[in-house]
Design an enzyme around this catalytic site. Structure first.
Site, PDB file in Angstrom:
ATOM      1  N   GLU A 350       0.844  -1.200   0.000  1.00  0.00           N
ATOM      2  CA  GLU A 350       0.000   0.000   0.000  1.00  0.00           C
ATOM      3  C   GLU A 350       0.867   1.232   0.000  1.00  0.00           C
ATOM      4  O   GLU A 350       1.850   1.313   0.741  1.00  0.00           O
ATOM      5  CB  GLU A 350      -0.903   0.091   1.251  1.00  0.00           C
ATOM      6  CG  GLU A 350      -2.063  -0.844   1.269  1.00  0.00           C
ATOM      7  CD  GLU A 350      -2.937  -0.700   2.522  1.00  0.00           C
ATOM      8  OE1 GLU A 350      -3.000   0.400   3.104  1.00  0.00           O
ATOM      9  OE2 GLU A 350      -3.534  -1.716   2.916  1.00  0.00           O
TER      10      GLU A 350
HETATM   11  C1  PNW Z   1      -4.244   1.585   6.026  1.00  0.00           C
HETATM   12  N1  PNW Z   1      -2.470   5.087  11.238  1.00  0.00           N
HETATM   13  O1  PNW Z   1      -4.745   2.045   7.220  1.00  0.00           O
HETATM   14  C2  PNW Z   1      -5.185   0.458   5.672  1.00  0.00           C
HETATM   15  O2  PNW Z   1      -4.567  -0.744   5.319  1.00  0.00           O
HETATM   16  C3  PNW Z   1      -6.254   0.821   4.707  1.00  0.00           C
HETATM   17  O3  PNW Z   1      -7.381   0.023   4.966  1.00  0.00           O
HETATM   18  C4  PNW Z   1      -6.555   2.305   4.785  1.00  0.00           C
HETATM   19  O4  PNW Z   1      -7.656   2.686   4.023  1.00  0.00           O
HETATM   20  C5  PNW Z   1      -5.297   3.027   4.342  1.00  0.00           C
HETATM   21  O5  PNW Z   1      -4.173   2.646   5.126  1.00  0.00           O
HETATM   22  C6  PNW Z   1      -5.421   4.548   4.386  1.00  0.00           C
HETATM   23  O6  PNW Z   1      -5.650   4.982   5.701  1.00  0.00           O
HETATM   24  C7  PNW Z   1      -4.102   2.811   8.160  1.00  0.00           C
HETATM   25  O7  PNW Z   1      -3.255   5.722  12.003  1.00  0.00           O
HETATM   26  C8  PNW Z   1      -4.929   3.525   9.022  1.00  0.00           C
HETATM   27  O8  PNW Z   1      -1.241   5.137  11.403  1.00  0.00           O
HETATM   28  C9  PNW Z   1      -4.389   4.258  10.033  1.00  0.00           C
HETATM   29  C10 PNW Z   1      -3.011   4.307  10.196  1.00  0.00           C
HETATM   30  C11 PNW Z   1      -2.177   3.605   9.347  1.00  0.00           C
HETATM   31  C12 PNW Z   1      -2.738   2.860   8.322  1.00  0.00           C
END
Ligand code: PNW
Length: 436
Positions: A350
């Site tokens: 990602e």
């Molecule tokens: C990732 N943080 O989420 C996920 O794998 C996805 O489902 C999501 O949509 C994408 O990144 C964008 O946010 C995260 O708070 C959510 O550090 C929060 C965090 C990191 C990754």
């Protein structure tokens, strides 16, 4: 501008990523409730009070969505199966749920897309959450049973399987920071979850290996931790964040043990006898997935350990408020190879950015620049000898961004949530010019 495909090695995989709860529509097709349905139904948890009940209606529109990936020229699709769809109560198989993924897989293969499965991208069946979820040690066996059931039906057509997406989010963000389901702020539950996610991963790895499954890995998220100033407090806070976020999981997975800077606070709350699980957790991986978005600056906020707060940084930001720092991607990839995984195949599973929908919903030149810069950072890691095998953009579609609801839009393709109409953005066209 994006680089050219020929700038990358032969066989380098380009793909797009999604997750079941964020796109499918949990109300369709006889899925059971997941803890995200219950979390989203609780007032105050989600910015726009929405849930993934409809999401992008991908459950209904999946063929058109696969067409969009094929037409952009992608080689692979990273998707997840919903545990609550496959096993509505978490334990008993619902064949209708697996039928959907069966069709989806055949659809990918018919379009020349390699299926990269993630078994768990956060939609825990509510019935299992009621039994303590990730804080209950039994989840290791529950998860292995689910992994086995999915593989028995789909395993013959998968290019790659990840057990879990982002254990830091599953455990820490959800049980200590309280931002994701189940929304706890409880160090005891958090510490247990930090250990049980890894034990569940290791137990599922064993179960899948015993069935002859191949190309097994896990997806971790990494976020550069930098001190907000040069005070000893900011330095200590940064070291602690780096230990919890960036080292806890990869060290345990590679047999290096939990980092001391995190054990200091988490250790006293771990389940008794945790040391005996470390060998199971360190089951050999076939590949590692790296999710990279941003860096954070850490100062110090007094209070319950380790109540460190990220402060506002000076770099340009995405709509999420996340600082944009492409060189962090090459730094992490080289650091992982050097300190933890050596020559193990690595994928960027990602990377992406959120923007608000502008007047012209399909114009996203900023995103094209963001992707180009991160692809060049991936190229730099290859030049430094990292065994990087592919890059997946997050996400194919605008979708349900968890606690932020439908506000942030990460997609290469715009989704009108009223009509469900898909409109490719400039970034989708840029990928097509590069790959198509
Ligand atoms: C990732 N943080 O989420 C996920 O794998 C996805 O489902 C999501 O949509 C994408 O990144 C964008 O946010 C995260 O708070 C959510 O550090 C929060 C965090 C990191 C990754």
């Amino acid at each position: 501008m994006l680089p050219q495909r020929s700038d990358f090695p032969e066989g380098f995989v380009f793909g797009a990523a999604t997750a079941a709860y964020q796109i499918e529509g949990s109300a369709f097709g006889g899925a059971g409730p997941s803890h995200w349905d219950t979390f989203a139904a609780t007032p105050g948890n989600i910015a726009d009070h929405s849930s993934g009940a409809r999401a992008c209606e991908h459950y209904r529109l999946w063929e058109a969505d696969l067409d969009l990936m094929r037409d952009a020229g992608f080689d692979a699709y990273r998707f997840s199966t919903s545990w609550a769809r496959v096993m509505p109560d978490g334990r008993i198989l619902n064949p209708e749920g697996l039928d959907f993924y069966d069709r989806l897989l055949d659809g990918m293969l018919a379009r020349g897309l390699k299926p990269f499965l993630t078994l768990y991208h956060w939609d825990l069946p509510a019935a299992l959450a009621d039994r303590g979820g990730w804080a209950n040690r039994d989840i290791a066996a529950w998860f292995a049973d689910y992994a086995r059931a999915v593989h028995a039906r789909l395993g013959d057509r998968l290019a790659s399987t990840a057990t879990l997406n982002e254990p830091w989010c599953i455990a820490w963000l959800s049980h200590f920071l309280g931002h994701h389901a189940p929304g706890l702020c409880d160090i005891r539950a958090a510490a247990r979850a930090m250990h049980h996610v890894l034990l569940a991963h290791g137990t599922a790895m064993q179960a899948l290996r015993a069935e002859g499954a191949r190309d097994l890995g896990i997806v971790l998220n990494f976020e550069t931790a930098h001190p907000a100033d040069d005070s000893p407090e900011a330095m200590a806070s940064t070291a602690r964040q780096d230990a919890i976020y960036n080292q806890w999981f990869i060290r345990a997975l590679t047999g290096q043990g939990y980092p001391d800077a995190a054990l200091e606070g988490i250790g006293p709350h771990l389940p008794a006898g945790w040391q005996a699980d470390m060998a199971t957790i360190a089951a050999p991986l076939d590949w590692l997935g790296v999710n990279y978005y941003t860096r954070k600056l850490h100062g110090h906020a007094p209070g319950l350990w380790p109540n460190d707060e990220a402060s506002d940084g000076p770099l340009p930001k995405t709509q999420m408020g996340w600082e944009i720092r492409p060189e962090g991607l090459s730094e992490f990839l080289t650091r992982l190879a050097r300190d933890h995984v050596g020559n193990l195949p690595v994928y960027v599973t990602e990377n992406g950015m959120a923007l608000e929908a502008g007047a012209d919903i399909a114009e996203d030149a900023t995103r094209v620049a963001f992707i180009g810069a991160h692809l060049r950072a991936a190229r730099a890691a290859l030049d430094q000898g990292v065994n990087l095998r592919g890059f997946f953009y997050w996400s194919l579609l605008d979708n349900y961004e968890w606690a932020f609801g439908y506000g942030p839009r990460f997609g290469l393709v715009h989704v009108d949530y009223k009509t469900m109409k898909r409109t490719p953005k400039s970034s989708w066209h840029a990928f097509r010019a590069m790959l198509g």
